[in-house]
Design a protein around this motif. Structure first.
Motif, PDB file in Angstrom:
ATOM      1  N   MET A   1       0.838  -1.177   0.000  1.00 56.57           N
ATOM      2  CA  MET A   1       0.000   0.000   0.000  1.00 56.57           C
ATOM      3  C   MET A   1       0.884   1.243   0.000  1.00 56.57           C
ATOM      4  N   GLY A   2       0.520   2.242  -0.765  1.00 62.72           N
ATOM      5  CA  GLY A   2       1.308   3.452  -0.900  1.00 62.72           C
ATOM      6  C   GLY A   2       1.248   4.349   0.325  1.00 62.72           C
ATOM      7  N   GLN A   3       2.168   5.280   0.363  1.00 63.95           N
ATOM      8  CA  GLN A   3       2.222   6.229   1.463  1.00 63.95           C
ATOM      9  C   GLN A   3       1.063   7.212   1.350  1.00 63.95           C
ATOM     10  N   LYS A   4       0.479   7.543   2.483  1.00 62.97           N
ATOM     11  CA  LYS A   4      -0.626   8.487   2.521  1.00 62.97           C
ATOM     12  C   LYS A   4      -0.115   9.891   2.216  1.00 62.97           C
ATOM     13  N   LYS A   5      -0.808  10.591   1.304  1.00 65.26           N
ATOM     14  CA  LYS A   5      -0.388  11.934   0.923  1.00 65.26           C
ATOM     15  C   LYS A   5      -1.052  13.005   1.774  1.00 65.26           C
ATOM     16  N   TYR A   6      -2.181  12.659   2.370  1.00 68.86           N
ATOM     17  CA  TYR A   6      -2.928  13.598   3.201  1.00 68.86           C
ATOM     18  C   TYR A   6      -3.281  12.918   4.517  1.00 68.86           C
ATOM     19  N   GLU A   7      -3.615  13.721   5.521  1.00 68.04           N
ATOM     20  CA  GLU A   7      -3.929  13.168   6.837  1.00 68.04           C
ATOM     21  C   GLU A   7      -5.192  12.318   6.829  1.00 68.04           C
ATOM     22  N   LYS A   8      -6.151  12.672   5.988  1.00 68.65           N
ATOM     23  CA  LYS A   8      -7.411  11.943   5.926  1.00 68.65           C
ATOM     24  C   LYS A   8      -7.446  11.037   4.702  1.00 68.65           C
ATOM     25  N   SER A   9      -8.225   9.971   4.821  1.00 68.73           N
ATOM     26  CA  SER A   9      -8.418   9.073   3.691  1.00 68.73           C
ATOM     27  C   SER A   9      -9.379   9.722   2.690  1.00 68.73           C
ATOM     28  N   VAL A  10      -9.414   9.198   1.478  1.00 73.30           N
ATOM     29  CA  VAL A  10     -10.344   9.708   0.469  1.00 73.30           C
ATOM     30  C   VAL A  10     -11.775   9.526   0.967  1.00 73.30           C
ATOM     31  N   ARG A  11     -12.038   8.420   1.616  1.00 73.57           N
ATOM     32  CA  ARG A  11     -13.365   8.166   2.187  1.00 73.57           C
ATOM     33  C   ARG A  11     -13.746   9.279   3.166  1.00 73.57           C
ATOM     34  N   GLU A  12     -12.847   9.633   4.066  1.00 72.35           N
ATOM     35  CA  GLU A  12     -13.111  10.710   5.023  1.00 72.35           C
ATOM     36  C   GLU A  12     -13.297  12.044   4.304  1.00 72.35           C
ATOM     37  N   LEU A  13     -12.519  12.267   3.262  1.00 69.79           N
ATOM     38  CA  LEU A  13     -12.626  13.510   2.502  1.00 69.79           C
ATOM     39  C   LEU A  13     -13.953  13.608   1.753  1.00 69.79           C
ATOM     40  N   MET A  14     -14.517  12.480   1.356  1.00 67.70           N
ATOM     41  CA  MET A  14     -15.846  12.492   0.728  1.00 67.70           C
ATOM     42  C   MET A  14     -16.877  13.050   1.704  1.00 67.70           C
ATOM     43  N   PHE A  15     -16.792  12.652   2.950  1.00 67.28           N
ATOM     44  CA  PHE A  15     -17.694  13.191   3.970  1.00 67.28           C
ATOM     45  C   PHE A  15     -17.444  14.682   4.171  1.00 67.28           C
ATOM     46  N   ASP A  16     -16.178  15.093   4.126  1.00 71.52           N
ATOM     47  CA  ASP A  16     -15.845  16.515   4.234  1.00 71.52           C
ATOM     48  C   ASP A  16     -16.462  17.311   3.089  1.00 71.52           C
ATOM     49  N   PHE A  17     -16.423  16.758   1.886  1.00 74.36           N
ATOM     50  CA  PHE A  17     -17.024  17.426   0.736  1.00 74.36           C
ATOM     51  C   PHE A  17     -18.510  17.672   0.978  1.00 74.36           C
ATOM     52  N   VAL A  18     -19.219  16.643   1.406  1.00 76.67           N
ATOM     53  CA  VAL A  18     -20.667  16.774   1.641  1.00 76.67           C
ATOM     54  C   VAL A  18     -20.942  17.811   2.716  1.00 76.67           C
ATOM     55  N   LYS A  19     -20.131  17.808   3.764  1.00 78.89           N
ATOM     56  CA  LYS A  19     -20.313  18.777   4.853  1.00 78.89           C
ATOM     57  C   LYS A  19     -20.009  20.195   4.367  1.00 78.89           C
ATOM     58  N   GLU A  20     -18.888  20.374   3.687  1.00 72.77           N
ATOM     59  CA  GLU A  20     -18.498  21.697   3.202  1.00 72.77           C
ATOM     60  C   GLU A  20     -19.498  22.228   2.178  1.00 72.77           C
ATOM     61  N   ARG A  21     -19.974  21.361   1.335  1.00 69.02           N
ATOM     62  CA  ARG A  21     -20.936  21.733   0.293  1.00 69.02           C
ATOM     63  C   ARG A  21     -22.329  21.929   0.886  1.00 69.02           C
ATOM     64  N   ASN A  22     -22.503  21.461   2.133  1.00 71.22           N
ATOM     65  CA  ASN A  22     -23.772  21.566   2.853  1.00 71.22           C
ATOM     66  C   ASN A  22     -24.909  20.913   2.060  1.00 71.22           C
ATOM     67  N   LEU A  23     -24.633  19.725   1.543  1.00 74.10           N
ATOM     68  CA  LEU A  23     -25.628  19.002   0.750  1.00 74.10           C
ATOM     69  C   LEU A  23     -26.810  18.608   1.613  1.00 74.10           C
ATOM     70  N   LYS A  24     -27.979  18.822   1.089  1.00 77.86           N
ATOM     71  CA  LYS A  24     -29.217  18.457   1.756  1.00 77.86           C
ATOM     72  C   LYS A  24     -29.766  17.173   1.138  1.00 77.86           C
ATOM     73  N   GLU A  25     -30.612  16.485   1.868  1.00 78.10           N
ATOM     74  CA  GLU A  25     -31.248  15.286   1.347  1.00 78.10           C
ATOM     75  C   GLU A  25     -31.995  15.627   0.063  1.00 78.10           C
ATOM     76  N   ASN A  26     -31.868  14.770  -0.927  1.00 77.14           N
ATOM     77  CA  ASN A  26     -32.492  14.919  -2.252  1.00 77.14           C
ATOM     78  C   ASN A  26     -31.848  15.990  -3.130  1.00 77.14           C
ATOM     79  N   GLU A  27     -30.799  16.632  -2.666  1.00 76.04           N
ATOM     80  CA  GLU A  27     -30.089  17.606  -3.504  1.00 76.04           C
ATOM     81  C   GLU A  27     -29.177  16.852  -4.473  1.00 76.04           C
ATOM     82  N   ILE A  28     -29.087  17.343  -5.670  1.00 73.68           N
ATOM     83  CA  ILE A  28     -28.294  16.687  -6.706  1.00 73.68           C
ATOM     84  C   ILE A  28     -26.897  17.308  -6.770  1.00 73.68           C
TER      85      ILE A  28
END
Length: 79
Positions: A1-28
């Motif tokens: 497995m390669g060295q991590k380039k960032y402190e968070k995993s891509v999976r964790e960053l996906m959650f960050d995206f949703v939070k930062e974007r403030n996505l609401k239920e049913n929003e596209i």
């Protein structure tokens, strides 16, 4: 497995995206918007990796079954 380039995993960053974007239920949100966010904030992450995580974390994506989404619901982020 390669060295991590960032402190968070891509999976964790996906959650960050949703939070930062403030996505609401049913929003596209389109795949290109998620990829653009990653390219702006985490340019070292490859587009194929981002796309695989989008598929894995989209509950109604037919490719999800091949990407080992967790059965406990913790990968259920997008629809």
């Amino acid at each position: 497995m390669g060295q991590k380039k960032y402190e968070k995993s891509v999976r964790e960053l996906m959650f960050d995206f949703v939070k930062e974007r403030n996505l609401k239920e049913n929003e596209i949100v389109i795949e290109e918007e998620i990829i653009k966010w990653f390219n702006m904030n985490y340019p070292e992450i490859k587009e194929n990796t981002i796309t695989a995580h989008i598929y894995r974390m989209t509950t109604n994506d037919k490719n999800r079954v091949h990407l080992h989404a967790k059965n406990d619901g913790t990968d259920d982020l997008l629809y």
